[in-house]
Design an enzyme around this catalytic site. Structure first.
Site, short mmCIF file in Angstrom:
data_model
loop_
_atom_site.label_atom_id
_atom_site.label_comp_id
_atom_site.label_asym_id
_atom_site.label_seq_id
_atom_site.Cartn_x
_atom_site.Cartn_y
_atom_site.Cartn_z
N GLY A 36 0.78 -1.23 0.00
CA GLY A 36 0.00 0.00 0.00
C GLY A 36 0.81 1.28 0.00
O GLY A 36 0.28 2.34 0.34
N ASN A 45 5.22 -3.45 -8.59
CA ASN A 45 5.77 -4.17 -7.44
C ASN A 45 6.37 -5.52 -7.79
O ASN A 45 7.25 -6.00 -7.07
CB ASN A 45 4.68 -4.36 -6.38
CG ASN A 45 4.47 -3.13 -5.53
OD1 ASN A 45 4.53 -2.01 -6.04
ND2 ASN A 45 4.21 -3.32 -4.26
N ARG A 188 9.42 5.55 -8.90
CA ARG A 188 8.37 5.40 -7.89
C ARG A 188 7.77 6.76 -7.52
O ARG A 188 6.57 6.89 -7.31
CB ARG A 188 8.95 4.70 -6.65
CG ARG A 188 7.94 4.37 -5.57
CD ARG A 188 6.94 3.31 -6.01
NE ARG A 188 5.97 3.06 -4.97
CZ ARG A 188 5.95 1.97 -4.20
NH1 ARG A 188 6.85 1.02 -4.36
NH2 ARG A 188 5.02 1.82 -3.28
N HIS A 264 11.23 -4.95 4.15
CA HIS A 264 9.81 -5.19 3.88
C HIS A 264 9.54 -5.70 2.47
O HIS A 264 8.50 -6.26 2.20
CB HIS A 264 9.05 -3.88 4.11
CG HIS A 264 7.56 -4.01 4.18
ND1 HIS A 264 6.93 -4.91 5.02
CD2 HIS A 264 6.57 -3.36 3.52
CE1 HIS A 264 5.62 -4.80 4.88
NE2 HIS A 264 5.38 -3.87 3.97
#
Length: 286
Positions: A36, A45, A188, A264
């Protein structure tokens, strides 16, 4: 397939709004749900993982509501239901429209929460489940919001988005930001500038605060019936590893692989190992 070959993109109407879908490959269906963060989408992604995964699977990459090319939930939508509930409804409708009845499912962070909820509500449709540091199924042992969550919240606030803010965001998402140069930051950042996405993100953050975080999916982890693989970066500063213990205890058929020196974004930081683990785990289920 190579990294330079195009993937198929189409828009799937649902009763909630249009869902943009990218897909490639052939074989058992693997639906992959993105996280998110600002500017996230299915293809952005996971595009780097497609050359390997499409050797084994038909990979389906939806943009979740609010992200990429999909519709933007309104304030009223987010008052009525959580973003996870909205996403589950929209994605099941989109998969139905594509004629996909059963599928493997993979999700990271916000997409991990949607993946958990899909496997809980329609367990007969999910044949294998891979969760990368998923929201909702995780109970933090430290202070919240976490460092990574704070970076997400502040990205669009104050002076608004910038390449410096995006660099700071990426730095908290990964163990070693030197893997990701200025080109990654710029791409990004540019993906995060869509005005409708920015407006949605403000609504999304406000709803997140009003609901005091993600849906408490951890209460019903026992409803997951699919064999489940948990992938986690030991050094994740967004959805921390300690929270995995609840899932290990409550999911009936579960295993965990932890990557040292990884944050992450396992699919980026440890791409080849990620692909091998996913392909081997889901391939064995066939």
């Amino acid at each position: 397939m190579t990294e330079t070959e195009p993937i198929t993109r189409h828009v799937v109407p649902t009763s909630l709004g249009d869902i943009a879908v990218a897909e490639a490959g052939a074989g058992p269906v693997l639906v992959m749900l993105h996280g998110g963060g600002p500017g996230a989408s299915g293809a952005s992604n996971y595009h780097q993982n497609l050359p390997e995964l499409t050797k084994r699977f038909r990979v389906v990459l939806p943009d979740q509501p609010g992200f990429g090319g999909s519709y933007r939930p309104t304030e009223a939508d987010l008052d009525a239901r959580s973003i996870t509930e909205i996403t589950v409804d929209a994605l099941f409708q989109a998969l139905d429209a594509l004629g996909i009845t059963t599928f493997h499912l993979l999700g990271n962070s916000l997409g991990g929460a949607a993946a958990i909820a899909m496997a809980q509500t329609r367990p007969e449709r999910v044949t294998g489940l891979v969760l990368m540091a998923p929201g909702g199924g995780w109970l933090p042992f430290g202070p919240t919001p976490t460092e990574g969550q704070k970076e997400m919240f502040r990205y669009y606030n104050g002076t608004g988005p910038s390449e410096k803010k995006m660099a700071n965001f990426i730095r908290t998402m990964v163990f070693d930001h030197r893997q990701f140069g200025a080109d990654v930051v710029k791409a990004r950042y540019e993906a995060s500038l869509d005005e409708s996405h920015i407006a949605f993100y403000h609504r999304y953050n406000a709803a997140f605060a009003k609901r005091h975080g993600m849906d408490p999916l951890w209460r019903d982890m026992h409803r997951i019936k699919a064999p489940t693989l948990l992938l986690w970066g030991r050094d994740d500063r967004t959805i921390t590893l300690e929270g995995a213990q609840l899932m290990l205890k409550q999911i009936r058929d579960v295993q965990l692989h932890v990557f040292g020196n990884c944050g992450h974004w396992v699919q980026l930081e440890r791409a080849r190992e990620f692909e091998r683990h996913v392909a081997d785990f889901l391939g064995d289920l066939a």
